[in-house]
Structures are given as structure tokens and as C-alpha cells.
Write an enzyme that holds these catalytic residues in place. Sequence first.
Site, PDB file in Angstrom:
ATOM      1  N   ASP A 220      26.066  64.862  68.126  1.00 54.39           N
ATOM      2  CA  ASP A 220      26.070  64.128  69.391  1.00 54.39           C
ATOM      3  C   ASP A 220      25.344  64.979  70.417  1.00 54.39           C
ATOM      4  O   ASP A 220      24.854  66.076  70.109  1.00 54.39           O
ATOM      5  CB  ASP A 220      27.504  63.809  69.852  1.00 54.39           C
ATOM      6  CG  ASP A 220      27.568  62.509  70.672  1.00 54.39           C
ATOM      7  OD1 ASP A 220      26.691  62.315  71.537  1.00 54.39           O
ATOM      8  OD2 ASP A 220      28.482  61.704  70.448  1.00 54.39           O
ATOM      9  N   GLY A 246      22.293  67.304  69.599  1.00 56.37           N
ATOM     10  CA  GLY A 246      20.943  66.760  69.595  1.00 56.37           C
ATOM     11  C   GLY A 246      20.896  65.347  70.143  1.00 56.37           C
ATOM     12  O   GLY A 246      21.924  64.761  70.510  1.00 56.37           O
ATOM     13  N   ASP A 247      19.707  64.818  70.186  1.00 52.62           N
ATOM     14  CA  ASP A 247      19.442  63.474  70.689  1.00 52.62           C
ATOM     15  C   ASP A 247      18.937  62.643  69.516  1.00 52.62           C
ATOM     16  O   ASP A 247      17.892  62.962  68.930  1.00 52.62           O
ATOM     17  CB  ASP A 247      18.379  63.555  71.788  1.00 52.62           C
ATOM     18  CG  ASP A 247      17.997  62.196  72.371  1.00 52.62           C
ATOM     19  OD1 ASP A 247      18.230  61.159  71.711  1.00 52.62           O
ATOM     20  OD2 ASP A 247      17.451  62.177  73.482  1.00 52.62           O
ATOM     21  N   PHE A 248      19.652  61.574  69.164  1.00 53.66           N
ATOM     22  CA  PHE A 248      19.238  60.837  67.964  1.00 53.66           C
ATOM     23  C   PHE A 248      17.976  60.013  68.159  1.00 53.66           C
ATOM     24  O   PHE A 248      17.469  59.412  67.225  1.00 53.66           O
ATOM     25  CB  PHE A 248      20.354  59.986  67.359  1.00 53.66           C
ATOM     26  CG  PHE A 248      21.176  59.143  68.306  1.00 53.66           C
ATOM     27  CD1 PHE A 248      20.605  58.434  69.346  1.00 53.66           C
ATOM     28  CD2 PHE A 248      22.547  59.048  68.124  1.00 53.66           C
ATOM     29  CE1 PHE A 248      21.358  57.654  70.185  1.00 53.66           C
ATOM     30  CE2 PHE A 248      23.324  58.269  68.958  1.00 53.66           C
ATOM     31  CZ  PHE A 248      22.726  57.558  69.999  1.00 53.66           C
ATOM     32  N   HIS A 267      26.128  49.187  69.213  1.00 51.76           N
ATOM     33  CA  HIS A 267      26.325  48.132  70.211  1.00 51.76           C
ATOM     34  C   HIS A 267      25.964  48.607  71.622  1.00 51.76           C
ATOM     35  O   HIS A 267      25.811  47.790  72.525  1.00 51.76           O
ATOM     36  CB  HIS A 267      27.759  47.589  70.166  1.00 51.76           C
ATOM     37  CG  HIS A 267      28.798  48.497  70.768  1.00 51.76           C
ATOM     38  ND1 HIS A 267      29.980  48.010  71.266  1.00 51.76           N
ATOM     39  CD2 HIS A 267      28.840  49.848  70.942  1.00 51.76           C
ATOM     40  CE1 HIS A 267      30.710  49.018  71.735  1.00 51.76           C
ATOM     41  NE2 HIS A 267      30.035  50.135  71.534  1.00 51.76           N
TER      42      HIS A 267
END
Length: 357
Positions: A220, A246-248, A267
Site C-alpha cells: 500500500d 508503493g503506488d500501484f 470500486h
Amino acid sequence: MTTDSSTAASATVAGYDLVQQPDVSTRQRLMLLANGQRFSAVVYALAELNVADQLAKGPRPVAELAAAVGADEGALYRLLRCAALLGVFTELDGRRFALTPIAEGLRTDLPDGVRDAVLLDGSDFFWNSFGTILHSARTGRPAFDERYGTSFWTHLNDDPAAGAVFDDAMTTISRRLGGLFLDRLDFTRFPRLADVGGGRGYFLAEALRRNPGNRGVLFDRPQVVATAPDLLAERGVADRVEVVGGDFFADALPTGCDGYVLKTVLHDWPDDKAVAILRRVREAIGDGSGRLLVLEQVVAPGNTWDTAKFLDIDMLVVMGGRERNLDEWRELLWAGGFELECDDDAVGWAVLEGRPR
């Protein structure tokens, strides 16, 4: 919760049949629904004051409650009297108040409490978005962005206090939904399990606690997973979890996992962004045999009562995401590189398994 009746619970406020009283006209019912923001504000204020904890040992006079929570006695009485109309607290003789089953959900000492989620819904940054809902209606874009000049997610990054409110609420949701999903899945199939967008790790920790032979990866935002070690240690699984910040959208996901969980993540995003996340997972799986596990709501068809239809408005107005029906989930996963494997009649909170294609 589903029903075949298109009108069941449609005029219910906070689970209390206030507007179905026989002496309430259809116009009065409409006005009660239109004034729902008042009910929300009252419940939020009582949650923020933490009145429920003061009543955990039994009824108390409003004067004592006001002194305990730092409120004006007259104002607190009026708020509690209004809340009692909704079944949240109940008034007794002598200006005393007591908990009700609904009000129990505001206690902080119960594992299934929802106070943190109520505080998120009533927070300034969440609440104010709905004052700009016409922007969403006219453009299809989040009212939050119009109101604040930035996206919801950027706001959370820039405002640590807002981020903490959100993360607390997400941990509450993980506690409530975690057991439901864990009871439905055989996690022994996934000796190494990645929880992508897994917050502080409550769900992953519970999965590992139930499956001592498994190991996990928590992924996350760096500022979110920075708070995870204490929770993981408290749950006794810290030595079996690799924590990755991290940044997905920008960073590659950890490879070599047998299962990749996306729990109430997709969502939050419109289709193009959701597909981008799915493709990150597909890249991480590569030629391996890993599986995707999407834990989300499947919107019920037609006029069937479904709380996902309420949550979908939060997604529209605040985050910019959406709730999806089964066909929409199938199309989304296909675009992200997966074939959906689930029952054709899946509805409500569901486990949607994706097989790499």
C-alpha cells in the site's frame, strides 16, 4: 441484504421505520428523506462526542453525559432526543438516555463497532462533497475534485489528519468484512498471499493467523504501511509478512505470489484506473499460476434492495469510482487480463476469482 420487494426498507432511516408511520403522508415521507442530512449530522456529532461509551454500563442522565463529553446539556439533550426517533439511543424517564442495539455500533470497545466509519462519513472533507453533487450529476466526475481542487486520494496524501480518519475507517471495514471473506476462501491454496492496497494489514494478518503455514506481502502507500508493523506484531504475524510501500499505478507489484487480493480497492476507481491496477497484478503474475481474488460487492439488479446502490453514490461523488454488477465485473477483469470465475448469480459481497488469460 436483499429482498424481492422494490419498496421494502425504501423509506427506512437508519434501520428505523420512521416514515412508515400511518399518520405520515407521502409528502411528509419525501421531506423526511430529503432532510436526511440532519439525521446524519446528529449521528456524527454523537459519535464524535463518544456518547455511546458513556452509556456502556447503563442509562445516565443527560446532565452527567454532557459533563462527561464536554457538551452543552440542553444541546446534547436535543441531539439525543432526535437520535432516539431513529432508534439510535432511547430516552427514559428523568431525561436519562440508554443504548439501543443500533447505538451499540458507536461503542469503541466492541470489535464490530462502526464509529470510525461514521466519523469518516461525517468528516468535513467527505460531507462537503455532497453539497456539490450537481457537479457529479452534470459531468459524471467527482464533486470532491470540484469542491477541493484536487482528487480525494491526493487530499489524503497531503492531509495526514484526513488520511488517518480514512485509514481508521478502512480498518473498521476490514474487521467487519474480513471474517465474511475468510470463511468463504480456502487460503491454503495460496501459501504466499499478497494483499494489494491492504491498508494497515488487518485482513492479511487475520488470513495468516488462520493459516499458520502461509506467508504474506502487504502492499500500500508508504505512509499507510508505515503504521502496519504494530498491528502485524499485535496479531502475531509480523515475522511472516513482507511490508512493501508503493503506488500501484506507478510501481511494480511484488512477484512470485500464489494469490493477489484486491479487497474493496477496485470500486474506488473508474474503469480505466481499475483496469490499470488489474494489469499491474497481471504483470506480477507473469507466466506463473497465481490467482486474482477480488473481494467486492456485486450490485443487485433492478429495484432489489441493495446497500451497494447507496455506496455507489459515495464512489460517484467523492472518490470517482463505482460499484458494479456482475456483467460489469466480468468485462472489467477481462480488460485487465483475467477471466472471471464465479457463480452466475453472485450478488452482494462476493469473492470474484480471476484466472490469468
